[in-house]
Design a protein around this motif. Structure first.
Motif, short mmCIF file in Angstrom:
data_model
loop_
_atom_site.label_atom_id
_atom_site.label_comp_id
_atom_site.label_asym_id
_atom_site.label_seq_id
_atom_site.Cartn_x
_atom_site.Cartn_y
_atom_site.Cartn_z
N SER A 124 36.75 49.50 43.96
CA SER A 124 36.46 48.79 42.84
C SER A 124 35.75 49.67 41.59
CB SER A 124 35.77 47.65 43.48
OG SER A 124 34.43 47.96 43.50
N LYS A 125 35.89 49.04 40.57
CA LYS A 125 35.46 49.61 39.40
C LYS A 125 33.69 49.29 39.78
CE LYS A 125 37.33 46.89 36.65
NZ LYS A 125 37.96 46.06 35.60
N LYS A 126 33.16 50.06 38.95
CA LYS A 126 31.39 50.15 39.14
C LYS A 126 30.87 48.78 38.44
CE LYS A 126 29.03 53.37 40.12
NZ LYS A 126 28.42 54.68 40.48
N TYR A 127 31.51 48.42 37.36
CA TYR A 127 31.18 47.31 36.45
C TYR A 127 32.39 46.14 36.74
CZ TYR A 127 29.78 44.00 32.89
OH TYR A 127 29.72 42.86 32.33
N ILE A 128 32.06 45.21 37.28
CA ILE A 128 33.18 44.07 37.50
C ILE A 128 32.42 42.76 36.68
CG2 ILE A 128 34.36 42.36 38.85
CD1 ILE A 128 34.17 44.54 41.00
N LYS A 129 32.99 42.59 35.66
CA LYS A 129 32.59 41.33 34.83
C LYS A 129 32.36 40.06 35.59
CE LYS A 129 33.65 39.46 30.35
NZ LYS A 129 34.58 39.60 28.99
N SER A 130 31.72 38.94 35.01
CA SER A 130 31.68 37.67 35.64
C SER A 130 33.21 37.11 35.23
CB SER A 130 30.90 36.85 34.87
OG SER A 130 29.58 37.30 35.19
N PHE A 131 33.71 36.28 36.32
CA PHE A 131 34.72 35.45 36.17
C PHE A 131 36.11 36.46 36.26
CE2 PHE A 131 31.91 32.69 33.96
CZ PHE A 131 32.02 31.69 34.75
N SER A 132 36.05 37.90 36.55
CA SER A 132 37.09 38.79 36.80
C SER A 132 38.18 38.20 37.90
CB SER A 132 36.78 39.97 37.28
OG SER A 132 35.90 40.67 36.09
N TRP A 133 39.24 38.43 37.75
CA TRP A 133 40.39 38.23 38.56
C TRP A 133 41.00 39.44 38.97
CZ3 TRP A 133 41.77 34.42 42.04
CH2 TRP A 133 43.17 34.68 42.61
N GLY A 134 40.86 40.28 40.17
CA GLY A 134 41.22 41.63 40.20
C GLY A 134 40.64 42.63 39.13
N ASP A 135 41.38 43.56 38.74
CA ASP A 135 41.27 44.71 37.78
C ASP A 135 41.02 44.23 36.38
OD1 ASP A 135 40.69 46.46 39.66
OD2 ASP A 135 42.62 47.49 39.66
N SER A 136 41.86 43.21 36.01
CA SER A 136 42.21 42.89 34.55
C SER A 136 42.50 41.61 34.12
CB SER A 136 43.26 43.97 33.92
OG SER A 136 44.43 43.60 34.61
N GLU A 137 42.55 40.68 35.05
CA GLU A 137 42.69 39.37 34.90
C GLU A 137 41.39 38.51 34.85
OE1 GLU A 137 45.62 38.34 33.62
OE2 GLU A 137 46.31 40.32 33.90
N VAL A 138 41.30 37.12 34.43
CA VAL A 138 40.49 36.34 34.47
C VAL A 138 40.71 35.05 35.25
CG1 VAL A 138 38.85 34.87 32.74
CG2 VAL A 138 39.67 37.12 32.00
N VAL A 139 39.88 34.62 36.10
CA VAL A 139 40.02 33.31 36.90
C VAL A 139 40.29 32.19 35.84
CG1 VAL A 139 38.39 34.47 38.83
CG2 VAL A 139 37.68 32.58 37.16
N ASP A 140 41.15 31.37 36.49
CA ASP A 140 41.60 30.17 36.05
C ASP A 140 40.18 29.05 36.32
OD1 ASP A 140 42.39 27.12 36.54
OD2 ASP A 140 43.98 28.02 35.04
N PHE A 141 39.57 28.56 35.18
CA PHE A 141 38.34 28.11 35.57
C PHE A 141 38.49 26.68 36.22
CE2 PHE A 141 34.80 24.83 34.60
CZ PHE A 141 33.73 25.80 34.71
N SER A 142 39.56 25.71 36.15
CA SER A 142 39.68 24.80 36.98
C SER A 142 39.95 25.09 38.51
CB SER A 142 40.83 23.89 36.22
OG SER A 142 42.02 24.56 36.51
N LYS A 143 40.65 26.10 38.65
CA LYS A 143 40.89 26.57 40.04
C LYS A 143 39.41 26.75 40.62
CE LYS A 143 45.75 27.60 39.57
NZ LYS A 143 46.78 28.72 39.55
N PHE A 144 38.82 27.66 39.69
CA PHE A 144 37.43 28.17 40.21
C PHE A 144 36.64 27.04 40.67
CE2 PHE A 144 32.98 29.03 38.56
CZ PHE A 144 32.74 29.88 39.73
N ILE A 145 36.44 26.13 39.75
CA ILE A 145 35.58 24.85 40.16
C ILE A 145 36.17 24.32 41.53
CG2 ILE A 145 35.06 22.60 39.40
CD1 ILE A 145 33.37 24.89 38.02
N GLN A 146 37.20 24.00 41.63
CA GLN A 146 38.13 23.21 42.66
C GLN A 146 37.80 24.23 43.79
OE1 GLN A 146 39.19 20.40 42.95
NE2 GLN A 146 39.90 20.60 45.23
#
Length: 406
Positions: free
Chosen positions: A352-374
């Motif tokens: 993995s990358k050495k810095y992984i940002k909050s709410f990352s999905w894989g290497d370059s996407e962002v999680v869907d918030f509603s799915k995250f809460i579910q």
């Protein structure tokens, strides 16, 4: 008497755990920093007040309903830094009335006047100009906790074992199955009467205590080498190897090989895989065969990458630090000194990358918030817990500003 436990301006250096936790929630022994402070005062005579970042006020108030959080006017009293690792002797010392610091970092002071909450940090800057030195350890970065696990497990168990309530419920090695192998002193093993160690386990306390709290279970075939603390209702899976300096928080399930690491509550590493010199937040799930590197191939010192800076840790051993609600897929490989923010979903065919940002999905996407809460709702439901509206509101704001958080 009022005791005011405060965060200082260095709080973001405790990320990713401090994204949604106050400085006094950190833990490198049996107790959190706040628990250690509270335990060393006669709480019947003390009113505790917590000062945190504005965005954490409701979240912290919900966690600690018996304390006052961020009053508009802070009363007079004894002010103590929540990132410091206090003991009874030092807490008694600071009641003399001086302002104390360590290496320029304000530790404590007494104030005889009220302070407007909105002016509090300006007031801290003024107080910091004239202080006396005091030898109290204070945590700037999360990885500093790892080297202090042994010291503070020993400190906490020495203090707790003096309590009649502790003695009443901790039975030591009494009534253990004869197939359990004990190496070292029986006096260094502390088992709650409602904990369980299954047959075929090895308990090695030569280098430090082994403490199992209420409801903790060590399944058969495991090897536990102290110092180790396993908190309430956590499960150590069959054939797990806990290889010294390990803290397993409440309601965790762990397996594989773990050394020099801290698990906060409700996190899982159920399967094989190595975790070393790492800190895992709450409600984290590590997929099967997740592994981390904690030593570079050239044995050089490890750098740690925050969003806005790279820090020379001066550590030869450092693994991964993972914020709350993050998850790794099966076979995930974490490099030395890896930062994983809150709510990240990590999957990759390589390291993995050495810095992984909050709410990352894989290497370059962002999680869907509603799915995250579910997902959080389902995850907590399995443990008979619920996510509150206060926390959803906090996470929503965090998500909306995710481009700004580390």
């Amino acid at each position: 008497m009022n005791v005011i436990v405060f965060e200082d301006k260095y709080i973001n250096d405790l990320n990713p755990i401090s994204i949604n936790h106050a400085s006094f929630e950190i833990k490198c022994g049996i107790l959190t920093n706040l628990e250690r402070i509270v335990n060393n005062f006669d709480s019947n005579e003390i009113k505790f007040i917590l000062i945190v970042r504005d965005n954490l006020k409701e979240l912290v108030q919900e966690k600690f309903p018996r304390f006052t959080v961020n009053p508009n006017v802070i009363p007079n009293g004894l002010f103590v830094n929540g990132a410091a690792l206090w003991n009874k002797e030092k807490l008694k010392k600071i009641q003399e009335g001086h302002a104390f610091s360590n290496l320029g970092r304000l530790l404590s002071f007494k104030s005889n006047k009220q302070i407007d909450q909105e002016n509090f940090h300006e007031y801290l800057q003024d107080i910091s100009k004239v202080t006396s030195d005091l030898d109290v350890e204070i945590i700037t970065y999360q990885w500093e906790l790892i080297d202090k696990i042994e010291k503070y497990i020993n400190l906490d168990i020495n203090e707790l074992s003096k309590s009649s309530e502790f003695v009443k419920h901790y039975t030591g090695t009494q009534n253990l199955n004869q197939s359990i192998i004990k190496i070292g002193s029986n006096e260094n093993i502390f088992l709650h009467e409602n904990s369980m160690v299954e047959p075929g386990t090895i308990l090695d306390s030569r280098n430090g205590p082994i403490i199992l709290n209420h409801g903790a279970l060590v399944e058969s075939g495991s090897i536990i080498k102290g110092p180790v603390f396993v908190d309430n209702n956590s499960i150590i899976n069959n054939a797990t190897k806990l290889k010294s300096n390990v803290i397993i928080g409440p309601n965790c399930k762990v397996g594989g090989e773990i050394s020099n690491s801290i698990f906060n509550g409700f996190s899982n590493k159920q399967h094989d895989g190595f975790l070393g010199h790492s800190i895992i937040g709450e409600w984290v799930n590590l997929g099967a065969n997740t592994n981390n590197s904690n030593l570079k191939n050239n044995y050089s010192k490890i750098k740690f990458n925050f969003s806005d800076k790279i820090v020379e840790t001066n550590k030869q051993f450092l693994g991964v630090i993972i914020g709350d609600y993050s998850r790794s897929a099966i076979g995930t490989l974490f490099n030395t000194g890896t930062y994983v923010g809150l709510g990240a979903n990590i999957f990759s065919n390589n390291f993995s990358k050495k810095y992984i940002k909050s709410f990352s999905w894989g290497d370059s996407e962002v999680v869907d918030f509603s799915k995250f809460i579910q997902t959080i709702k389902l995850m907590k439901q399995r443990r008979n817990k619920k996510i509150t509206e206060v926390e959803i509101k906090f996470l929503q704001k965090l998500y909306e500003n995710s481009s700004k958080i580390s």
